[in-house]
Design an enzyme around this catalytic site. Structure first.
Site, short mmCIF file in Angstrom:
data_model
loop_
_atom_site.label_atom_id
_atom_site.label_comp_id
_atom_site.label_asym_id
_atom_site.label_seq_id
_atom_site.Cartn_x
_atom_site.Cartn_y
_atom_site.Cartn_z
N HIS A 39 0.82 -1.22 0.00
CA HIS A 39 0.00 0.00 0.00
C HIS A 39 0.85 1.27 0.00
O HIS A 39 0.34 2.37 -0.27
CB HIS A 39 -0.94 0.01 1.21
CG HIS A 39 -2.27 0.62 0.93
ND1 HIS A 39 -2.44 1.68 0.06
CD2 HIS A 39 -3.52 0.30 1.38
CE1 HIS A 39 -3.71 2.01 0.00
NE2 HIS A 39 -4.39 1.18 0.78
N ASP A 53 -2.15 2.16 -4.56
CA ASP A 53 -3.42 2.44 -3.89
C ASP A 53 -4.45 1.40 -4.29
O ASP A 53 -4.27 0.64 -5.26
CB ASP A 53 -3.92 3.84 -4.24
CG ASP A 53 -3.02 4.93 -3.69
OD1 ASP A 53 -2.40 4.69 -2.64
OD2 ASP A 53 -2.94 6.01 -4.31
#
Length: 495
Positions: A468, A472
């Site tokens: 992450h 995204d």
């Protein structure tokens, strides 16, 4: 044995060369090519006096010390698993003299020069050998091998000697004095505990012996080295105590089955260097990389049909995984953020896709690389993956064939699983887990008005694990959509 030499201003038949030792100078006859030379003491390399003192000593023949090479970016030590050459054997460029187990895989130590192995310094089976440690000596001529029978690397002995000899001399002096000075200090600290000599402590630590079980025979019940030795001798005569001592002293080594009340028999398996490092890296990845996961089902009937048609004309058998590798690579080009790496203070984005392919081997999981997979066709990918899998299982992969990669695919479909969610392989940002193909009943959009608006389709589930910090949620979802489109319409991968 000393010689005296006069030096004149006119040209002589000697060469004067700086030595490697302090302020010494070497004087060698320019016509002499033997193994001895003269060392002359001189201050600041200046000959201010006509008469100098020299000493003669012998050196080894011309040779090259082979150090343990760096075979992996994260390698700090390695294990010598097997020697293919012995002392006196000739070697040529490209010959593998031994196998080195690194934190990545077992790699052959290839020679870059011709010569003869004069001395093997690290024996087969040696473990945790530090990077750069001398492992062998090579000479140019076989006649020089005998000169290296007692060869030891420079600097090995001087470093070890002071550490071992000095404490022994002090301990002997203390034992002669009866440890009179040290005993009162220990009694005041120990509050009733038996005194223990330094030698006894060291010996007990080496063999993992509980000193509370050793009876001291020294002054005031002091435990001496002899008491520990006697305890060890007594322990050898007790077969029941051996497994317990082995379990304490060598927890990582494989042991014979033992019986524990209420537990089944078991054996402890020794970890290979590769397995240990892999476990450390996976633990670190799971704990430090913020994972998120995106899954999608893909219909693969058209893909299977195309594969069947291509295999009729292809010289290399094309597998479903080969076609999925191509789909992954093209999807990465459509969504470049997934073909990136987290570098700590910046993100590195790659222009081409080096696809790491997870392969299970007897030694554990390894990920050989299909380079520039986005630029290759199905048949070419099939040939490369086939060769890489054979090398991986044989342990003959070269470092450049498994170190690196920009994206990883792990296919466990052959085991019939319905879903695989893998762990990201840092510094890569993404890894795809592939399940097995399953027949499922799905709604047929073209038959909604019919009494039976369904059909049977071949489907598989893929799960994308993402870092992450780099990708995204939207980026991961976009990638899975591009991948699904390519898999369900494989003709797009041939454009």
């Amino acid at each position: 044995f000393f010689f005296f030499f006069f030096f004149f201003k006119q040209k002589t038949a000697y060469e004067i060369m700086p030595s490697l030792v302090g302020s010494e100078m070497c004087i060698r006859d320019s016509s002499y090519t033997g193994r001895s030379f003269l060392t002359v003491q001189a201050k600041s390399f200046q000959f201010s006096k006509p008469l100098l003192m020299a000493r003669m000593f012998s050196s080894y023949p011309e040779h090259k010390v082979l150090n343990l090479p760096n075979l992996s970016p994260t390698m700090t030590k390695g294990n010598i698993t097997k020697w293919y050459k012995k002392e006196g054997d000739s070697v040529s460029v490209g010959d593998v003299i031994c196998d080195v187990e690194t934190d990545k895989a077992t790699v052959g130590y290839e020679m870059v020069d011709d010569g003869v192995i004069a001395k093997i310094l690290v024996s087969e089976g040696a473990k945790d050998v530090p990077l750069g440690t001398p492992v062998a000596v090579m000479v140019t001529e076989a006649k020089d091998v005998a000169a290296f029978k007692d060869f030891k690397p420079e600097g090995a002995e001087p470093k070890a000697a002071p550490k071992k000899e000095a404490p022994k001399r002090e301990e002997r002096k203390r034992e002669r004095r009866g440890e009179r000075e040290e005993a009162p200090k220990e009694s005041s600290r120990g509050e009733g505990r038996a005194h223990i000599s330094p030698q006894a402590k060291r010996l007990a630590a080496e063999h993992n012996i509980d000193l509370s079980e050793v009876t001291g025979t020294g002054p005031n019940g002091r435990v001496l080295k002899e008491d520990v030795v006697e305890y060890m001798e007594r322990a050898k005569d007790k077969p029941k105590e051996k497994p317990q001592e082995a379990a304490k002293g060598e927890p990582k080594k494989a042991k014979a089955p033992v019986n524990i009340p209420g537990m089944p028999e078991f054996i402890d398996i020794e970890l290979t260097n590769y397995k240990r490092v892999t476990a450390e890296r996976l633990t670190e990845a799971k704990q430090t990389v913020p994972h998120f996961y995106v899954s999608v089902e893909c219909e693969v009937d058209k893909l299977l049909t195309l594969r069947s048609q291509l295999n009729k004309i292809s010289s290399n058998k094309i597998t479903i995984n080969d076609m999925l590798i191509k789909a992954c690579a093209l999807a990465c080009l459509k969504v470049p953020v997934t073909n990136s790496a987290w570098m700590g203070d910046f993100v590195r984005r790659y222009k081409d896709v080096d696809m790491s392919v997870a392969v299970q081997t007897p030694n554990g999981l390894i990920t050989p690389i299909v380079p520039r997979a986005n630029l290759k066709g199905f048949e070419q990918i099939a040939k490369i993956t086939k060769d890489l899998i054979v090398k991986a299982k044989d342990g003959t992969l070269k470092p450049e064939e498994f170190i690196g990669g920009t994206f990883t695919i792990s296919n466990a479909g052959m085991y019939g699983i319905s879903q695989l969610i893998p762990i990201v392989n840092p510094p890569q940002a993404c890894i795809l887990g592939v399940s097995g193909v399953e027949k499922k009943l799905v709604v047929d959009e073209s038959k909604l008005s019919s009494p039976a608006p369904w059909r049977i389709a071949s489907r598989l589930t893929v799960s994308l694990s993402c870092d992450h910090r780099v990708v995204d949620g939207a980026g991961g979802a976009e990638w899975t959509q591009e991948f699904k489109k390519l898999v369900e319409n494989p003709a797009l991968m041939m454009l």
